[in-house]
Design a protein around this motif. Structure first.
Motif, PDB file in Angstrom:
ATOM      1  N   SER A  91       0.852  -1.111   0.040  1.00 26.41           N
ATOM      2  CA  SER A  91      -0.133  -0.048   0.135  1.00 26.41           C
ATOM      3  C   SER A  91       0.973   1.322   0.087  1.00 26.41           C
ATOM      4  O   SER A  91       0.434   2.306  -0.241  1.00 26.41           O
ATOM      5  CB  SER A  91      -1.011   0.011   1.062  1.00 26.41           C
ATOM      6  N   TRP A  92       2.161   1.145   0.411  1.00 29.69           N
ATOM      7  CA  TRP A  92       2.899   2.262   0.193  1.00 29.69           C
ATOM      8  C   TRP A  92       4.385   1.815   0.070  1.00 29.69           C
ATOM      9  O   TRP A  92       4.806   0.643   0.937  1.00 29.69           O
ATOM     10  CB  TRP A  92       2.948   3.254   1.500  1.00 29.69           C
ATOM     11  N   THR A  93       5.456   2.378  -0.455  1.00 34.99           N
ATOM     12  CA  THR A  93       6.715   2.004  -0.588  1.00 34.99           C
ATOM     13  C   THR A  93       7.694   3.207  -0.471  1.00 34.99           C
ATOM     14  O   THR A  93       7.378   4.423  -0.915  1.00 34.99           O
ATOM     15  CB  THR A  93       7.217   1.425  -1.827  1.00 34.99           C
ATOM     16  N   THR A  94       8.786   3.118   0.120  1.00 32.20           N
ATOM     17  CA  THR A  94       9.795   4.108   0.045  1.00 32.20           C
ATOM     18  C   THR A  94      11.196   3.413   0.199  1.00 32.20           C
ATOM     19  O   THR A  94      11.227   2.206   0.434  1.00 32.20           O
ATOM     20  CB  THR A  94       9.582   4.799   1.342  1.00 32.20           C
ATOM     21  N   ARG A  95      12.247   4.159  -0.033  1.00 30.15           N
ATOM     22  CA  ARG A  95      13.569   3.668  -0.094  1.00 30.15           C
ATOM     23  C   ARG A  95      14.352   4.118   1.291  1.00 30.15           C
ATOM     24  O   ARG A  95      14.009   5.390   1.828  1.00 30.15           O
ATOM     25  CB  ARG A  95      14.290   4.160  -1.438  1.00 30.15           C
ATOM     26  N   HIS A  96      15.305   3.406   1.512  1.00 32.88           N
ATOM     27  CA  HIS A  96      16.493   3.896   2.421  1.00 32.88           C
ATOM     28  C   HIS A  96      17.326   4.937   1.603  1.00 32.88           C
ATOM     29  O   HIS A  96      17.535   4.966   0.477  1.00 32.88           O
ATOM     30  CB  HIS A  96      17.411   2.642   2.777  1.00 32.88           C
ATOM     31  N   PRO A  97      17.817   5.903   2.261  1.00 28.75           N
ATOM     32  CA  PRO A  97      18.324   7.217   1.734  1.00 28.75           C
ATOM     33  C   PRO A  97      19.728   6.797   0.998  1.00 28.75           C
ATOM     34  O   PRO A  97      20.424   7.488   0.444  1.00 28.75           O
ATOM     35  CB  PRO A  97      18.496   8.258   2.847  1.00 28.75           C
ATOM     36  N   SER A  98      20.556   5.800   1.844  1.00 28.29           N
ATOM     37  CA  SER A  98      21.681   5.782   1.266  1.00 28.29           C
ATOM     38  C   SER A  98      22.116   4.022   0.838  1.00 28.29           C
ATOM     39  O   SER A  98      22.871   3.874   0.175  1.00 28.29           O
ATOM     40  CB  SER A  98      22.823   5.957   2.306  1.00 28.29           C
ATOM     41  N   LEU A  99      21.168   3.062   1.416  1.00 26.32           N
ATOM     42  CA  LEU A  99      21.437   1.715   1.185  1.00 26.32           C
ATOM     43  C   LEU A  99      20.458   1.274   0.109  1.00 26.32           C
ATOM     44  O   LEU A  99      19.246   1.856   0.007  1.00 26.32           O
ATOM     45  CB  LEU A  99      21.317   0.808   2.116  1.00 26.32           C
TER      46      LEU A  99
END
Length: 404
Positions: A91-99
């Protein structure tokens, strides 16, 4: 302000004319998708890899059973579909800022949140952790997740249960059990507001507070945040919430780069509010309220997404009631908004959109028409142009680029 009363599942539609209701999605998720297996993704690497190059991106599907992969060529604006790359109700995705790690909020699996390690060469996903933010046997739609990098914390908005969880992020990007959980209370006049429903959460620029936009309670709650421990305070004598009005349905919060301007998008009244944030006193005061609807619009109001250009000069909004994208210019000093453009979204029900980091492109997720559409962004004027490029994805709900 916050107690531990039981959360209530939404009882009406998701506010999207012609779109799937949250009740239907929750029922389907609880019966069909809460125990999805993890794919061995070696055989799916080809689906996310294309000889024409470009960068990886991932598309969640509302009430679906898969995350879809794709490639985007920022030189030409070409988007190429890659097919399913992981079996999970996203239902929602995001990424790690550096990995190379992707975080996924679940759509019915006890409010579960997942971490996936991304193979940089193929885009294939390997699940590394799963953490529940709700009680056993509950259905908890996660409406938003975001990373606070200084505290190494993933903040999770559990819409169905009206709570916010803070999950610690390990050195490899995997997730641990919640360090704190905040349970909201409150309700509103809409049938969809019978109880609290957290729709968004963010850390203020000072890093000292967490702001929680609660759709069901018609409030933006403010809580002290300890970046040393990643814990959200729930003290009864904490800062007072901002109340935008009964039946507004707070949905999204975004800070301007100036640090003292905050934008609130309300779903049920389809307004963009310009607010002043005082980090010293933890107070929110309203400065401007603009309707995102066109003059004379008489249909069902429904706004969904807001984002700023990286330089803070422009604010973009999706309006589901009119299937439109709206552009505003932000005054560099005050942050106050002035209208620039309204343009059709290229499909039906613009659930969300993502601005490419280069500033020249916007990918618009049109859920009801099952498309992700590519728009060109004029970085000088902020104006949008539909390129006509699109891919087909079943019930898409969001796009996350692998690279920040």
């Amino acid at each position: 302000m916050n107690d531990h009363s039981s959360a209530r599942v939404p009882t009406a539609s998701a506010g999207t004319p012609g779109g799937p209701s949250r009740r239907a999605v929750l029922r389907a998720a609880s019966t069909a998708a809460v125990a999805l297996p993890v794919l061995g993704l070696a055989q799916n690497a080809r689906a996310a890899t294309h000889s024409d190059g470009g960068e990886f991106l991932y598309i969640g599907t509302w009430g679906g059973t898969d995350i879809h992969g794709a490639r985007f060529d920022a030189a030409t604006g070409t988007l190429t579909a890659g097919g399913p790359v992981a079996a999970v109700n996203a239902s929602w995705t995001t990424r790690h800022p550096s990995l190379p790690v992707l975080y996924v909020g679940g759509g019915g699996d006890n409010g579960a949140v997942y971490s996936y390690l991304v193979d940089p060469a193929t885009g294939a996903l390997t699940r590394t952790s799963r953490v529940e933010t709700g009680g056993a046997g509950t259905v908890g739609v996660v409406s938003y997740v975001t990373v606070d990098e200084p505290s190494k914390t993933l903040l999770v908005a559990n819409f169905a249960q009206g709570l916010t969880a803070a999950l610690p992020i390990a050195r490899d990007g995997s997730l641990g059990p919640a360090t704190s959980v905040v349970q909201d209370t409150g309700s509103g006049p809409s049938p969809r507001q019978a109880g609290p429903h957290v729709h968004t959460v963010t850390v203020d620029p000072s890093g000292r507070y967490v702001l929680i936009g609660d759709f069901g309670a018609d409030r933006v709650f403010v809580h002290p945040f300890d970046r040393a421990t990643g814990a959200i305070s729930t003290a009864a004598d904490g800062p007072a919430p901002y109340e935008p009005g009964a039946g507004t349905g707070p949905r999204r919060l975004e800070f301007h780069p100036n640090g003292h301007t905050l934008y609130l998008l309300t779903e049920l009244t389809a307004e963009i509010r310009t607010l002043r944030w005082n980090a010293r006193t933890a107070e929110i005061t309203e400065r401007q309220a603009l309707s995102t609807d066109s003059s004379g619009f008489t249909g069902v109001k429904s706004a969904a997404e807001v984002a700023l250009s990286r330089d803070g000069r422009f604010v973009y909004v999706s309006n589901r009631g009119e299937n439109a994208l709206v552009v505003y210019r932000a005054d560099p000093g005050s942050g106050l908004l002035s209208f620039v453009q309204r343009v059709p979204c290229g499909g039906t029900t613009p659930w969300s959109f993502t601005l490419h980091r280069g500033g020249r492109w916007m990918l618009v997720v049109n859920q009801a028409s099952n498309t992700v559409n590519v728009f060109h962004v004029d970085r000088r004027t902020g104006r949008l142009t539909d390129t006509g490029g699109a891919i087909t994805v079943p019930l898409p709900d969001g796009v996350t680029f692998l690279r920040p």
